[in-house]
Scaffold this motif. Structure first.
Motif, PDB file in Angstrom:
ATOM      1  N   UNK A  11      10.014  -0.633 -10.161  1.00 45.60           N
ATOM      2  CA  UNK A  11      11.126  -0.642  -9.222  1.00 45.60           C
ATOM      3  C   UNK A  11      11.446   0.759  -8.755  1.00 45.60           C
ATOM      4  N   UNK A  12      11.382   1.728  -9.657  1.00 46.98           N
ATOM      5  CA  UNK A  12      11.657   3.115  -9.295  1.00 46.98           C
ATOM      6  C   UNK A  12      10.674   3.620  -8.257  1.00 46.98           C
ATOM      7  N   UNK A  13       9.378   3.257  -8.434  1.00 47.20           N
ATOM      8  CA  UNK A  13       8.378   3.675  -7.456  1.00 47.20           C
ATOM      9  C   UNK A  13       8.640   3.036  -6.101  1.00 47.20           C
ATOM     10  N   UNK A  14       9.047   1.754  -6.113  1.00 49.44           N
ATOM     11  CA  UNK A  14       9.336   1.058  -4.860  1.00 49.44           C
ATOM     12  C   UNK A  14      10.508   1.707  -4.137  1.00 49.44           C
ATOM     13  N   UNK A  15      11.511   2.150  -4.907  1.00 44.61           N
ATOM     14  CA  UNK A  15      12.684   2.760  -4.309  1.00 44.61           C
ATOM     15  C   UNK A  15      12.355   4.125  -3.721  1.00 44.61           C
ATOM     16  N   UNK A  16      11.259   4.727  -4.155  1.00 47.53           N
ATOM     17  CA  UNK A  16      10.883   6.062  -3.693  1.00 47.53           C
ATOM     18  C   UNK A  16      10.031   6.015  -2.431  1.00 47.53           C
ATOM     19  N   UNK A  17       9.831   4.842  -1.858  1.00 45.83           N
ATOM     20  CA  UNK A  17       9.004   4.721  -0.660  1.00 45.83           C
ATOM     21  C   UNK A  17       9.627   3.692   0.277  1.00 45.83           C
ATOM     22  N   UNK A  18       9.674   4.029   1.553  1.00 43.40           N
ATOM     23  CA  UNK A  18      10.154   3.048   2.531  1.00 43.40           C
ATOM     24  C   UNK A  18       9.407   3.243   3.833  1.00 43.40           C
ATOM     25  N   UNK A  19       9.493   2.234   4.706  1.00 47.93           N
ATOM     26  CA  UNK A  19       8.738   2.248   5.959  1.00 47.93           C
ATOM     27  C   UNK A  19       9.651   2.593   7.126  1.00 47.93           C
ATOM     28  N   UNK A  20       9.255   3.609   7.865  1.00 48.28           N
ATOM     29  CA  UNK A  20       9.958   4.063   9.055  1.00 48.28           C
ATOM     30  C   UNK A  20       9.137   3.677  10.278  1.00 48.28           C
ATOM     31  N   UNK A  21       9.816   3.179  11.324  1.00 48.77           N
ATOM     32  CA  UNK A  21       9.143   2.875  12.590  1.00 48.77           C
ATOM     33  C   UNK A  21       9.844   3.601  13.734  1.00 48.77           C
ATOM     34  N   UNK A  42       4.852   1.045  19.252  1.00 44.50           N
ATOM     35  CA  UNK A  42       5.580   1.199  17.994  1.00 44.50           C
ATOM     36  C   UNK A  42       4.644   1.889  17.019  1.00 44.50           C
ATOM     37  N   UNK A  43       5.095   2.969  16.405  1.00 44.39           N
ATOM     38  CA  UNK A  43       4.318   3.582  15.336  1.00 44.39           C
ATOM     39  C   UNK A  43       5.148   3.526  14.055  1.00 44.39           C
ATOM     40  N   UNK A  44       4.465   3.568  12.923  1.00 43.03           N
ATOM     41  CA  UNK A  44       5.179   3.504  11.651  1.00 43.03           C
ATOM     42  C   UNK A  44       4.493   4.396  10.629  1.00 43.03           C
ATOM     43  N   UNK A  45       5.238   4.701   9.582  1.00 44.01           N
ATOM     44  CA  UNK A  45       4.706   5.521   8.493  1.00 44.01           C
ATOM     45  C   UNK A  45       5.499   5.228   7.232  1.00 44.01           C
ATOM     46  N   UNK A  46       4.831   5.343   6.094  1.00 43.68           N
ATOM     47  CA  UNK A  46       5.518   5.251   4.807  1.00 43.68           C
ATOM     48  C   UNK A  46       6.130   6.603   4.476  1.00 43.68           C
ATOM     49  N   UNK A  47       7.417   6.611   4.191  1.00 45.22           N
ATOM     50  CA  UNK A  47       8.114   7.817   3.751  1.00 45.22           C
ATOM     51  C   UNK A  47       8.112   7.785   2.231  1.00 45.22           C
ATOM     52  N   UNK A  48       7.312   8.644   1.634  1.00 45.27           N
ATOM     53  CA  UNK A  48       7.060   8.635   0.190  1.00 45.27           C
ATOM     54  C   UNK A  48       7.827   9.790  -0.454  1.00 45.27           C
TER      55      UNK A  48
END
Length: 294
Positions: A16-26, A260-266
Motif C-alpha cells: 500500500x505504501x508503494x501504491x501511495x507513492x505513485x500516481x498517474x498525471x494526465x 492527451x499525454x500521461x505519466x506516472x509520478x513516482x
C-alpha cells in the motif's frame, strides 16, 4: 486528508505504501476554438477520457475556454464561480479526480486576471491561482505581447494538497522565475504544474529548457499543459505539453496536435534522486536564501 508524501503508519503494508507513492498525471492538450461552449464541451470530453485511462490528476492548458490574446480576454472573461468553473467542478466530481483547470480570463471587481482554478474529487474549489508574472515581452521582428494591457497580476502563491503529495501551480510566464519554483519546493511540493501557451518564437527556444531547469534545480516533477497548435489563430501556441522527471528527463511529451499525454509520478524515485544528490541539505543558508514574503 492523509498526506501520502510522509511516511505511512506502521500498520500500512509495504504494498500500500508503494501504491501511495505513485500516481498517474494526465495533461490535456486542447485545440481551443473561438466558441466557448465548444471549448467547454471538448475539454469535458477529454478530461473524462483521461480519467477513464486511469489519471488521478488531470491538467488543462492556459486559456482553455478562450483564444489567447488581449482582445479576447475582456470578451471571454467570467466571474468565479461561473460557467467554465462550474463545468470543471462537475467533471472533477463525476470522475473523482483532482482537476487543474488550466486558466480562464477572470473578471473580478472591474479587473481582469489570468486565473487557474483547481478542484478536488468532491468538486470543491481547492485554490484559485492568478498569474503572478504578466507576459510582457518584445522580441524585435518576431513577437510583441503585453498582457498588462488588459490583465492585472495575481499577488499570492498557490499550493494544494492531495493524498499523494503537495502540488504547486504557476501559469506560463511564471515558469521563467526560478524563485517561485524554489519556494514551492521549500513548501514541500513534489510536482509543479504550469498550464502555459508558449508561442512559435519562445516555444522552440525555451519551453523544454525551462521545464527541465525547474525540475533539475529543485528535484521535482514538472508538468506543462499547452493548447494544441492552431495555425489560423492570431496567437499560435507551440504545443508540446510535457512531463519532466526530477532527474531532468522528459518522460512524456505531446506533439502539436490535440492529444492527451500521461505519466506516472513516482515519489519514491523522487526521494531516491534527492538522496543520491542531496542538494536540499547542502544549500549554504548561511550565505544565501530565497524567502517568501509574508
Amino acid at each position: 486528508m492523509i498526506d501520502r508524501c510522509v511516511s505511512p503508519p506502521a500498520s500500512v503494508s509495504m504494498q500500500t505504501a508503494r501504491a501511495m507513492a505513485k500516481f498517474k498525471l494526465a495533461l490535456v492538450q486542447l485545440l481551443v476554438s473561438p466558441v466557448k461552449s465548444d471549448n467547454l464541451r471538448r475539454a469535458s470530453e477529454l478530461i473524462k477520457q483521461a480519467a477513464q485511462q486511469g489519471a488521478q490528476v488531470v491538467a488543462l492548458p492556459e486559456c482553455f475556454n478562450s483564444p489567447y490574446g488581449t482582445k479576447f480576454f475582456p470578451e471571454y472573461a467570467e466571474k468565479i464561480p461561473g460557467q467554465s468553473t462550474q463545468m470543471l467542478s462537475e467533471v472533477a466530481k463525476e470522475c473523482g479526480i483532482y482537476l487543474i483547470g488550466g486558466s480562464i480570463p477572470e473578471e473580478d471587481s472591474g479587473k481582469l486576471y489570468n486565473t487557474c482554478t483547481v478542484f478536488g474529487p468532491d468538486g470543491a474549489l481547492l485554490i484559485k491561482h492568478r498569474k503572478i508574472h504578466l507576459f510582457n515581452i518584445d522580441v524585435p521582428g518576431k513577437i510583441r505581447f503585453q498582457e498588462s494591457e488588459t490583465l492585472s497580476p495575481g499577488d499570492s502563491l498557490s499550493v494544494f494538497d492531495t493524498p499523494f503529495c503537495k502540488i504547486g501551480v504557476g501559469i506560463c510566464y511564471d515558469i521563467r522565475f526560478a524563485e517561485l519554483a524554489q519556494i514551492y519546493t521549500k513548501r514541500g511540493c513534489q510536482l509543479l504544474v504550469y498550464p502555459g501557451a508558449f508561442n512559435m518564437t519562445t516555444g522552440p527556444a525555451h519551453w523544454e529548457l525551462l521545464q527541465r531547469a525547474r525540475a533539475l534545480d529543485n528535484q521535482v516533477y514538472v508538468a506543462t499543459a499547452s493548447p494544441a497548435r492552431d495555425e489560423k489563430a492570431t496567437y499560435v501556441a507551440w504545443g508540446h505539453s510535457t512531463v519532466v522527471s526530477p532527474w531532468g528527463e522528459i518522460i512524456s511529451k505531446a506533439g502539436a496536435d490535440e492529444s492527451i499525454i500521461s505519466a506516472d509520478i513516482d515519489l519514491q524515485y523522487l526521494a531516491e534522486i534527492r538522496q543520491q544528490i542531496p542538494i536540499h541539505t547542502q544549500r549554504r543558508h548561511d550565505l544565501y536564501s530565497v524567502e517568501e514574503k509574508k
